[in-house]
Motif scaffolding. Structure first.
Motif, short mmCIF file in Angstrom:
data_model
loop_
_atom_site.label_atom_id
_atom_site.label_comp_id
_atom_site.label_asym_id
_atom_site.label_seq_id
_atom_site.Cartn_x
_atom_site.Cartn_y
_atom_site.Cartn_z
N ALA B 275 0.84 -1.21 0.00
CA ALA B 275 0.00 0.00 0.00
C ALA B 275 0.87 1.26 0.00
O ALA B 275 0.61 2.22 -0.73
N ASN B 276 1.93 1.23 0.82
CA ASN B 276 2.85 2.37 0.83
C ASN B 276 3.52 2.53 -0.53
O ASN B 276 3.78 3.64 -0.98
N THR B 306 10.63 0.85 -4.63
CA THR B 306 11.79 0.25 -3.97
C THR B 306 12.26 1.14 -2.82
O THR B 306 12.55 0.67 -1.72
N LEU B 307 12.31 2.43 -3.13
CA LEU B 307 12.81 3.42 -2.16
C LEU B 307 11.97 3.41 -0.87
O LEU B 307 12.51 3.49 0.23
N VAL B 308 10.65 3.29 -1.04
CA VAL B 308 9.78 3.42 0.13
C VAL B 308 10.00 2.28 1.12
O VAL B 308 9.94 2.48 2.34
N ALA B 312 11.35 3.19 4.77
CA ALA B 312 10.52 2.90 5.95
C ALA B 312 11.33 2.09 6.96
O ALA B 312 11.28 2.34 8.18
N GLU B 313 12.10 1.13 6.44
CA GLU B 313 12.93 0.29 7.32
C GLU B 313 14.02 1.13 7.99
O GLU B 313 14.28 0.99 9.19
N CYS B 325 2.25 4.91 9.82
CA CYS B 325 1.69 4.79 8.47
C CYS B 325 2.73 5.00 7.38
O CYS B 325 2.38 5.03 6.20
N GLY B 326 3.99 5.17 7.74
CA GLY B 326 5.02 5.39 6.72
C GLY B 326 4.88 6.71 5.99
O GLY B 326 5.33 6.85 4.84
#
Lengths: 58, 417
Positions: B275-276, B306-308, B312-313, B325-326
């Motif tokens: 979703a993100n 890929t970046l998200v 997020a990590e 919610c990122g």
């Protein structure tokens, strides 16, 4: 460190804006990149300043 | 196309945008705990209401300035945007010049919902509303004034203005950096990190809300990018199909990239990160939706998706930013990527440096400003709810009623003790 980081961010932007307004167009890109480099330094400082101090398990 | 058809089409696009606000709110609710679901939605409605009223009252006057600055396309040269003043008192509502004002009102509503995703579950609704006054009244309009009206480019005529048709920068990065500032000021949720700094995985309470929210947001983003392309990027109405296909392809590529990356890294595709990824694709497509070719939009989406995941990590594990919610990764990081992608792929001479100026303004001016203003506000009106309120859930603590009174509500049994 946090305040220093934010001041560096503002200084970097100041370099960018000053270059746009004052300098000859051939030198502007170099100064814009220099300003961004200062901002990156500031961003690193701000990020490090917000890392919580390591705690022991006890 | 005639001005009448362009006007009608643009108006229809603007009318789609509120579905993006609904979608974002639904994503935030789904990714948060069930004990704060009603609070999330109530806060969303409150901040949207505050942002609309504040922007109408004086934000619009700041963003449009005291002199006429044509926004291109529909408003130039036929009907240059006039200074509207406070409360838009000088706005000719019956002309085409009213369209940018409508778009800005819709844009500021989207921007105001973004910080809730990162700061929810521990942010008082009243503080969120007060913070929105800063965002909608000063931060958003000032950046829009500097960049979208090409104010910064005026000192250097050979440099084109920062291109940001659908608001990767002025909506998403502004909202994302505000989210990061507020998240830092609030600190992580109770029990999110152990003493040794290991984060607990707090599951989303309703993945269906999250994924349905993505679909709603898609519809809204089609309207946002199409209207933005017409009003801010000088794109004609006949270019709308390209804007729509670029937006859609970027989101699709980003969602699949996120699915593939999570499948490789965690052995299973992760619903919330997919979703993100979808959202990241929408956000990254916004800036260049009118200038990219469809194949470029796919590349932009693949990078964003890929970046998200990595972002997020990185924020959660390395920087210990608790963003349920990122929002920071989706809106700030991928918004910046969207701005940069225009400079790389648009093929316009000087555009790369112009995009760098926009990014430098966001990081060097908007970020310190939003952090400083929120820090100050937090001193006078503390943002964070009490630890008891957080444990109880904000539905009961602030609203006095649960979102799901007939169901068993889970406690924090998944948190590390």
């Amino acid at each position: 460190m946090k305040l220093g980081g934010f001041l560096l961010l503002l200084s970097g932007w100041g370099i960018v804006v000053t270059a746009l307004v004052l300098l000859h167009r051939r030198t502007v890109p170099a100064f814009i990149l220099a300003g961004v480099a200062v901002e990156i330094l500031g961003l690193v400082l701000v990020l490090r300043a917000h890392l919580p101090a390591p705690k022991g398990k006890g | 196309m005639s001005v009448e058809i362009s006007f009608t089409l643009c108006l229809v696009f603007i009318l789609l945008i509120p579905t993006a606000v609904a979608g974002l709110s639904l994503i935030n609710v789904g990714l948060g705990p069930s004990r704060s679901a009603a609070h999330f939605m109530t806060s969303s409605l409150c901040v949207v209401a505050v942002s609309l009223l504040i922007y109408f009252a004086f934000g619009g006057a700041i963003s449009q300035g005291l002199y006429s600055t044509p926004l291109m396309a529909l408003t130039e040269p036929k009907s240059p945007l006039q200074p509207s003043g406070i409360f838009f008192h000088a706005m000719p509502w019956a002309t085409v010049a009213a369209l940018p004002a409508l778009l800005m009102l819709a844009s500021v509503a989207i921007c105001s919902v973004i910080p809730l995703g990162a700061a929810g579950v521990r942010w008082r609704a009243s503080s969120a509303s007060l913070s929105t006054v800063l965002l909608a009244g000063f931060i958003f309009p000032i950046f829009f004034r500097l960049i979208a009206t090409q104010y910064l480019a005026s000192g250097f005529p050979r440099l084109p203005g920062t291109l940001d048709a659908g608001g990767s920068g002025f909506i998403n990065v502004t909202g994302g950096l505000t989210a990061l500032s507020i998240t830092w000021l609030l600190g992580p949720r109770h029990g999110k990190y152990s003493l040794s700094g290991i984060p607990a995985a707090i599951p989303a309470h309703n993945a269906v809300y999250v994924l349905f929210g993505c679909m709603l947001t898609w519809v809204g983003w089609l309207g946002l990018n199409s209207a933005g392309a017409m009003l801010y990027a000088g794109s004609g109405a006949e270019n709308s199909a390209l804007v729509i296909i670029n937006t859609t392809l970027s989101a699709a590529a980003a969602a699949l990239a996120a699915a593939a990356v999570t499948r490789i890294r965690y052995r299973r595709p992760d619903a919330s990160l997919i979703a993100n990824g979808w959202m990241a694709g929408l956000v990254a497509s916004s800036a260049g939706c009118a200038t990219f070719k469809p194949t470029i939009a796919i590349i932009v989406g693949l990078v964003a998706g890929t970046l998200v995941v990595f972002s997020a990590e990185w924020f959660e594990l390395r920087l210990r930013v608790d963003d349920p919610c990122g929002s920071v990764s989706v809106h700030a990081v991928c918004g910046l990527w969207g701005l940069l992608a225009v400079g790389i792929f648009a093929g316009i001479p000087g555009q790369f440096m112009a995009q760098i100026v926009g990014i430098a303004t966001l990081l060097g001016f908007i970020f310190p400003m939003t952090y400083g203003l929120n820090w100050l506000l937090n001193k006078f009106s503390p943002y964070r709810v009490s630890p008891d309120g957080e444990r109880q859930g904000l539905d009961l603590h602030e609203l006095g009623a649960d979102a799901y009174p007939e169901f068993v509500i889970h406690s924090d049994e998944f948190l590390q003790r």
